[in-house]
Scaffold this motif. Structure first.
Motif, PDB file in Angstrom:
ATOM      1  N   UNK A  29       0.852  -1.186   0.000  1.00  9.26           N
ATOM      2  CA  UNK A  29       0.000   0.000   0.000  1.00  9.26           C
ATOM      3  C   UNK A  29       0.889   1.239   0.000  1.00  9.26           C
ATOM      4  N   UNK A  30       0.714   2.084  -1.004  1.00  7.97           N
ATOM      5  CA  UNK A  30       1.514   3.317  -1.100  1.00  7.97           C
ATOM      6  C   UNK A  30       0.710   4.546  -0.713  1.00  7.97           C
ATOM      7  N   UNK A  31      -0.596   4.487  -0.911  1.00  9.44           N
ATOM      8  CA  UNK A  31      -1.442   5.637  -0.595  1.00  9.44           C
ATOM      9  C   UNK A  31      -1.397   6.723  -1.645  1.00  9.44           C
ATOM     10  N   UNK A  32      -0.559   6.563  -2.670  1.00 12.12           N
ATOM     11  CA  UNK A  32      -0.467   7.578  -3.730  1.00 12.12           C
ATOM     12  C   UNK A  32      -1.461   7.219  -4.829  1.00 12.12           C
ATOM     13  N   UNK A  33      -2.427   8.091  -5.055  1.00 13.44           N
ATOM     14  CA  UNK A  33      -3.489   7.814  -6.020  1.00 13.44           C
ATOM     15  C   UNK A  33      -3.174   8.510  -7.339  1.00 13.44           C
ATOM     16  N   UNK A  34      -3.159   7.804  -8.460  1.00 11.24           N
ATOM     17  CA  UNK A  34      -2.943   8.445  -9.760  1.00 11.24           C
ATOM     18  C   UNK A  34      -4.002   9.501 -10.029  1.00 11.24           C
ATOM     19  N   UNK A  35      -3.671  10.504 -10.848  1.00 10.16           N
ATOM     20  CA  UNK A  35      -4.632  11.579 -11.140  1.00 10.16           C
ATOM     21  C   UNK A  35      -5.893  11.051 -11.808  1.00 10.16           C
ATOM     22  N   UNK A  36      -6.959  11.836 -11.702  1.00 11.54           N
ATOM     23  CA  UNK A  36      -8.251  11.470 -12.272  1.00 11.54           C
ATOM     24  C   UNK A  36      -8.643  12.508 -13.332  1.00 11.54           C
ATOM     25  N   UNK A  37      -8.654  12.147 -14.621  1.00  8.80           N
ATOM     26  CA  UNK A  37      -8.255  10.840 -15.161  1.00  8.80           C
ATOM     27  C   UNK A  37      -6.740  10.785 -15.325  1.00  8.80           C
ATOM     28  N   UNK A  38      -6.174   9.591 -15.319  1.00  7.37           N
ATOM     29  CA  UNK A  38      -4.738   9.471 -15.559  1.00  7.37           C
ATOM     30  C   UNK A  38      -4.421   9.613 -17.043  1.00  7.37           C
ATOM     31  N   UNK A  39      -3.162   9.768 -17.366  1.00  4.43           N
ATOM     32  CA  UNK A  39      -2.739   9.777 -18.755  1.00  4.43           C
ATOM     33  C   UNK A  39      -2.771   8.347 -19.275  1.00  4.43           C
ATOM     34  N   UNK A  40      -3.558   8.105 -20.310  1.00  5.29           N
ATOM     35  CA  UNK A  40      -3.762   6.753 -20.832  1.00  5.29           C
ATOM     36  C   UNK A  40      -3.153   6.652 -22.224  1.00  5.29           C
ATOM     37  N   UNK A  41      -2.050   5.943 -22.365  1.00  8.04           N
ATOM     38  CA  UNK A  41      -1.354   5.888 -23.655  1.00  8.04           C
ATOM     39  C   UNK A  41      -2.106   5.065 -24.693  1.00  8.04           C
ATOM     40  N   UNK A  42      -2.093   5.538 -25.930  1.00  9.24           N
ATOM     41  CA  UNK A  42      -2.636   4.781 -27.057  1.00  9.24           C
ATOM     42  C   UNK A  42      -1.633   4.839 -28.201  1.00  9.24           C
ATOM     43  N   UNK A  43      -1.895   4.055 -29.232  1.00  8.90           N
ATOM     44  CA  UNK A  43      -0.964   3.970 -30.350  1.00  8.90           C
ATOM     45  C   UNK A  43       0.082   2.906 -30.065  1.00  8.90           C
ATOM     46  N   UNK A  44       1.266   3.104 -30.596  1.00  8.54           N
ATOM     47  CA  UNK A  44       2.369   2.182 -30.350  1.00  8.54           C
ATOM     48  C   UNK A  44       2.937   2.449 -28.965  1.00  8.54           C
TER      49      UNK A  44
END
Length: 294
Positions: free
Chosen positions: A108-123
């Motif tokens: 458990x780190x307690x660090x929550x990714x941003x909302x929304x997170x950066x979501x990679x697409x493509x290659x």
């Protein structure tokens, strides 16, 4: 009321009527892909009946669509495995896992990714998990990892055509992912930072959808098997042969087929029967390389 006794003759007839082809199974949680294949093989009469395989492993914690290949359809395995996949996953945020899923050691780190997170697409370049089925020097990576060995899985390039956050509730989030074969969703989620796959469900493989899949305990007489011809047509363009060309293709002879589409491989069929997969040679002739006649 309890069901009556099973008629052995009727059961044998039901098994015999199952055609070679692709069975869509909705794999339950806690069962391996090997378990599913073994279950189908037993239902078809055991190892001495027909060959049974699958086209794309699902981890035991995952659920969803598994393509089970029956009889001659096992020869289509590499083609079906190359189809794109669709997944839905629930990510646990603010924590990491050594395996990228609930079966690993969770921190458990307690660090929550941003909302929304950066979501990679493509290659996308990704490093598959150490706990994966990739072979390193002939040994599965997960076997080395479980022995305590340091596992260095090389990076690979995959294609992510869609990566969408569906919902976010506190320290959990749902995502939908469309990706190429060979993509590790566990790695995509881990790369968000402080996250791992809590649940994973494969919802589609190429044109096949989990909505059309059978439960694992469904009896053979209820199976709707995708025919070998339809399975071939889902991965390759179909070329209809005349009777003489079909005979020659069935014996592995090269064919002059000027009307064949200008692609590397085609499905050669005659009168609704799959004959072979043909590969185009440099001189333009089609060479049958995978045969389907019994």
């Amino acid at each position: 009321m309890s069901p009556g006794p099973v008629d052995p003759a009727a059961a044998a007839e039901a098994v015999a009527s199952v055609p070679d082809g692709v069975l869509l199974v909705d794999k339950p949680v806690g069962r391996s892909s090997h378990d599913v294949v073994a279950r189908v093989r037993r239902a078809l009469g055991g190892r001495r009946a027909r060959r049974v395989g699958h086209a794309g492993t699902l981890d035991p914690f995952a659920t969803g669509l598994l393509l089970v290949l029956i009889g001659r359809a096992t020869r289509l395995q590499p083609y079906l495995m190359a189809l794109g996949k669709q997944y839905e996953t629930v990510a646990q945020l603010g924590a990491t896992s050594t395996t990228g899923d609930p079966e690993g050691e969770v921190t458990i780190t307690g660090r929550i990714p941003p909302d929304p997170p950066s979501l990679p697409t493509g290659t996308v370049r990704q490093r598959p998990p150490a706990y994966s089925a990739i072979k390193i020097d002939g040994v599965r990576a997960y076997r080395r990892a479980r022995r305590g060995e340091q596992v260095d899985v090389p990076e690979r390039e995959v294609t992510v055509s869609a990566f969408e956050q569906l919902w976010r509730e506190g320290d959990r989030a749902g995502f939908r992912i469309d990706c190429s074969s060979g993509t590790y969703v566990r790695s995509l989620i881990a790369d968000l930072g402080d996250a791992y796959c809590l649940e994973l469900r494969r919802t589609a493989i190429g044109p096949y959808a989990v909505a059309d899949a059978h439960q694992l305990d469904a009896p053979p007489e209820t199976w709707r098997v995708v025919s070998l011809l339809d399975a071939l047509a889902s991965v390759l363009p179909v070329v209809e042969l005349d009777a003489d060309s079909a005979r020659r293709a069935g014996h592995g002879q090269r064919l002059e087929l000027p009307a064949a589409p200008p692609v590397d491989e085609v499905a050669l069929c005659h009168d609704g029967e799959p004959i072979a997969i043909g590969r185009r040679e440099q001189d333009g002739r089609i060479h049958p390389v995978v045969g389907f006649r019994a």
